[in-house]
Design an enzyme around this catalytic site. Structure first.
Site, PDB file in Angstrom:
ATOM      1  N   LYS A 217      43.873 -77.972 -25.945  1.00  0.00           N
ATOM      2  CA  LYS A 217      43.480 -78.270 -24.570  1.00  0.00           C
ATOM      3  C   LYS A 217      44.735 -78.275 -23.707  1.00  0.00           C
ATOM      4  O   LYS A 217      45.675 -79.021 -23.967  1.00  0.00           O
ATOM      5  CB  LYS A 217      42.779 -79.621 -24.508  1.00  0.00           C
ATOM      6  CG  LYS A 217      42.415 -80.030 -23.090  1.00  0.00           C
ATOM      7  CD  LYS A 217      41.540 -81.262 -23.072  1.00  0.00           C
ATOM      8  CE  LYS A 217      41.217 -81.661 -21.653  1.00  0.00           C
ATOM      9  NZ  LYS A 217      40.357 -82.846 -21.595  1.00  0.00           N
ATOM     10  N   ARG A 227      37.107 -83.082 -12.223  1.00  0.00           N
ATOM     11  CA  ARG A 227      37.663 -84.392 -11.893  1.00  0.00           C
ATOM     12  C   ARG A 227      37.033 -84.953 -10.628  1.00  0.00           C
ATOM     13  O   ARG A 227      36.912 -86.170 -10.483  1.00  0.00           O
ATOM     14  CB  ARG A 227      39.187 -84.314 -11.791  1.00  0.00           C
ATOM     15  CG  ARG A 227      39.820 -84.068 -13.147  1.00  0.00           C
ATOM     16  CD  ARG A 227      41.337 -84.041 -13.103  1.00  0.00           C
ATOM     17  NE  ARG A 227      41.877 -83.580 -14.391  1.00  0.00           N
ATOM     18  CZ  ARG A 227      43.137 -83.203 -14.572  1.00  0.00           C
ATOM     19  NH1 ARG A 227      43.985 -83.235 -13.572  1.00  0.00           N
ATOM     20  NH2 ARG A 227      43.545 -82.812 -15.763  1.00  0.00           N
ATOM     21  N   LYS A 240      48.814 -84.743 -16.600  1.00  0.00           N
ATOM     22  CA  LYS A 240      48.509 -84.997 -18.010  1.00  0.00           C
ATOM     23  C   LYS A 240      49.407 -84.191 -18.951  1.00  0.00           C
ATOM     24  O   LYS A 240      49.069 -83.964 -20.100  1.00  0.00           O
ATOM     25  CB  LYS A 240      47.019 -84.694 -18.275  1.00  0.00           C
ATOM     26  CG  LYS A 240      46.070 -85.524 -17.413  1.00  0.00           C
ATOM     27  CD  LYS A 240      44.609 -85.391 -17.856  1.00  0.00           C
ATOM     28  CE  LYS A 240      43.700 -86.272 -16.995  1.00  0.00           C
ATOM     29  NZ  LYS A 240      42.282 -86.227 -17.449  1.00  0.00           N
ATOM     30  N   GLU A 256      48.193 -77.361 -33.468  1.00  0.00           N
ATOM     31  CA  GLU A 256      47.204 -78.368 -33.045  1.00  0.00           C
ATOM     32  C   GLU A 256      45.886 -78.180 -33.803  1.00  0.00           C
ATOM     33  O   GLU A 256      45.282 -79.135 -34.281  1.00  0.00           O
ATOM     34  CB  GLU A 256      46.942 -78.257 -31.538  1.00  0.00           C
ATOM     35  CG  GLU A 256      48.031 -78.838 -30.647  1.00  0.00           C
ATOM     36  CD  GLU A 256      47.986 -80.371 -30.589  1.00  0.00           C
ATOM     37  OE1 GLU A 256      47.194 -80.995 -31.321  1.00  0.00           O
ATOM     38  OE2 GLU A 256      48.765 -80.941 -29.806  1.00  0.00           O
ATOM     39  N   LYS A 271      40.434 -74.754 -24.517  1.00  0.00           N
ATOM     40  CA  LYS A 271      40.053 -75.096 -23.147  1.00  0.00           C
ATOM     41  C   LYS A 271      41.259 -75.064 -22.235  1.00  0.00           C
ATOM     42  O   LYS A 271      42.286 -75.613 -22.619  1.00  0.00           O
ATOM     43  CB  LYS A 271      39.464 -76.509 -23.184  1.00  0.00           C
ATOM     44  CG  LYS A 271      39.078 -77.064 -21.852  1.00  0.00           C
ATOM     45  CD  LYS A 271      38.609 -78.469 -22.029  1.00  0.00           C
ATOM     46  CE  LYS A 271      38.348 -79.028 -20.660  1.00  0.00           C
ATOM     47  NZ  LYS A 271      38.360 -80.442 -20.653  1.00  0.00           N
ATOM     48  N   TYR A 336      28.727 -74.248 -17.527  1.00  0.00           N
ATOM     49  CA  TYR A 336      27.812 -74.787 -16.516  1.00  0.00           C
ATOM     50  C   TYR A 336      26.752 -73.757 -16.153  1.00  0.00           C
ATOM     51  O   TYR A 336      25.788 -74.087 -15.486  1.00  0.00           O
ATOM     52  CB  TYR A 336      28.608 -75.231 -15.283  1.00  0.00           C
ATOM     53  CG  TYR A 336      29.648 -76.277 -15.627  1.00  0.00           C
ATOM     54  CD1 TYR A 336      29.293 -77.615 -15.743  1.00  0.00           C
ATOM     55  CD2 TYR A 336      30.976 -75.927 -15.890  1.00  0.00           C
ATOM     56  CE1 TYR A 336      30.235 -78.577 -16.106  1.00  0.00           C
ATOM     57  CE2 TYR A 336      31.916 -76.880 -16.250  1.00  0.00           C
ATOM     58  CZ  TYR A 336      31.542 -78.197 -16.361  1.00  0.00           C
ATOM     59  OH  TYR A 336      32.459 -79.141 -16.731  1.00  0.00           O
TER      60      TYR A 336
HETATM   61  C1  PBG Z   1      38.336 -85.318 -19.892  1.00  0.00           C
HETATM   62  C2  PBG Z   1      37.825 -83.952 -19.747  1.00  0.00           C
HETATM   63  C3  PBG Z   1      38.208 -82.999 -18.791  1.00  0.00           C
HETATM   64  C4  PBG Z   1      37.356 -81.917 -18.948  1.00  0.00           C
HETATM   65  C5  PBG Z   1      36.509 -82.201 -20.032  1.00  0.00           C
HETATM   66  N1  PBG Z   1      36.824 -83.463 -20.531  1.00  0.00           N
HETATM   67  C6  PBG Z   1      39.198 -83.062 -17.690  1.00  0.00           C
HETATM   68  C7  PBG Z   1      40.587 -83.409 -17.954  1.00  0.00           C
HETATM   69  O1  PBG Z   1      41.085 -83.361 -19.078  1.00  0.00           O
HETATM   70  O2  PBG Z   1      41.241 -83.776 -16.981  1.00  0.00           O
HETATM   71  C8  PBG Z   1      37.365 -80.708 -18.083  1.00  0.00           C
HETATM   72  C9  PBG Z   1      36.106 -79.932 -18.007  1.00  0.00           C
HETATM   73  C10 PBG Z   1      36.001 -79.017 -16.833  1.00  0.00           C
HETATM   74  O3  PBG Z   1      36.930 -78.838 -16.026  1.00  0.00           O
HETATM   75  O4  PBG Z   1      34.927 -78.422 -16.697  1.00  0.00           O
HETATM   76  N2  PBG Z   1      39.218 -85.605 -20.888  1.00  0.00           N
END
Ligand code: PBG
Length: 349
Positions: A217, A227, A240, A256, A271, A336
């Site tokens: 990720k 968010r 982050k 990872e 992701k 989505y």
């Molecule tokens: C939270 C999380 C995030 C997403 C899924 N779980 C956002 C982030 O890490 O800030 C993002 C999903 C999306 O943008 O559709 N940990």
């Protein structure tokens, strides 16, 4: 057989019908009509590939639109049950609910995350009661619940505390398992959390609850609309980058993923999706494990913005973008667009 050996000695020009080359070979023959294009398709998008992320809100209002994600609403628990029923009717195997937590319930330690009766717990229980056959995949991460918007616990000096966070994530995972989730999806990127959550689940008799880890990720700008949807853009202090991966790295993603598999992940995820298809392909070809890609909120927003403007044809680009994940080797996609594409697949186009 080497092509050059078939060319008569001394001959400069290849014979016109020489095998393996134009003009004998014409790649377009297999593309000449719909029937042959269908026969020769190497990958296919199926409803079985889809995981549908949905957003939850508490209260009486059934639906609140998500800014910058046209067509996506936050839904209350009753409406989430209807969405879950819709998923089943469309043949979508699983949904992934995410909560918008009331700002008054957010605190520094994300204490709401571990409560069995929180919004997620109630939604998971209600959905499981209504449609037990639908897969439920639920995040382990604290960002919807923390007053600072981080996925973990924040020390005074601004560091994210790894091991202390894992303890909370385990409790969150157990609360979700108690509520009836099928699969925990650790999306926090703490080191060692997959193994810890696996042990916690097994220790509490939840040996059948799966783990789909957000293994690779990245610290991405493409999460912006998500968010907004869960209200963490307003709260997030800093970024982050000390726990999510550097977009420059791919070898690191292999490490990872290897660690998460060794710790007991049943499925792994990359992701965001489209900007990281190389990583999807590498993960699948290296490990051969069930591999998923998350077409994240920013990817949805980009496509929808262009489609709404008439700049791109949604009928073409949505299936094309999703098929790309399959071609790269993904076994499934969090998207989505899931209900929309499931509807189209059902209608046969
Ligand atoms: C939270 C999380 C995030 C997403 C899924 N779980 C956002 C982030 O890490 O800030 C993002 C999903 C999306 O943008 O559709 N940990």
């Amino acid at each position: 057989m080497s092509v050059s050996r078939r060319v008569p000695a001394g001959s400069q020009t290849p014979a016109p019908t020489q095998a393996g080359q134009y003009p004998a070979v014409r790649m377009r023959r297999n593309r000449k009509a719909d029937w042959t294009r269908r026969l020769n398709a190497e990958t296919r998008l199926s409803v079985d590939d889809l995981i549908w992320p949905i957003f939850l809100i508490d209260g009486q209002t059934a639906r609140v639109p998500v800014a910058h994600m046209p067509g996506v609403d936050r839904v209350n628990v009753a409406e989430a049950v209807r969405e879950a029923e819709r998923a089943v009717a469309l043949g979508i195997p699983a949904i992934a609910p995410f909560p918008y937590v009331d700002p008054g319930l957010r605190d520094a330690t994300g204490s709401e995350a571990v409560k069995a009766q929180n919004l997620m717990g109630r939604a998971v229980a209600a959905i499981k009661r209504a449609v037990p056959q639908l897969g439920l995949i639920t995040d382990a991460a604290l960002d919807p619940y923390t007053s600072h918007g981080h996925d973990g616990l924040l020390a005074d000096d601004g560091r994210i505390l790894n091991d202390a966070t894992i303890e909370v994530l385990c409790k969150q995972a157990l609360a979700l398992a108690e509520a009836g989730t099928d699969c925990i999806a650790p999306s926090d990127m703490m080191d060692g959390r997959v193994g810890a959550i696996r042990a916690a689940l097994d220790g509490a008799g939840f040996g059948d609850v799966q783990i789909m880890s957000y293994a690779a990720k990245y610290a991405s700008g493409f999460y912006g609309p998500f968010r907004d949807a869960i209200g963490s853009n307003a709260t997030l202090k800093g970024d982050k980058r000390t726990y999510q991966m550097n977009p420059a790295n791919s070898d690191e993603a292999m490490r990872e993923v290897a660690l998460d598999i060794a710790e007991g992940a049943d499925m792994v995820m990359v992701k965001p999706g489209m900007p990281y298809l190389d990583v999807v392909q590498r993960v699948k070809s290296t490990f051969g494990v069930p591999t998923y890609a998350y077409q994240v909120s920013g990817e949805y927003a980009m496509l929808m913005a262009a489609i709404k403007n008439g700049w791109l044809d949604g009928e073409r680009v949505i299936p094309e973008a999703l098929l790309a994940f399959k071609r790269a080797g993904a076994d499934g996609i969090l998207t989505y667009f899931a209900p929309e594409i499931a509807k189209r697949l059902k209608a046969g186009h």
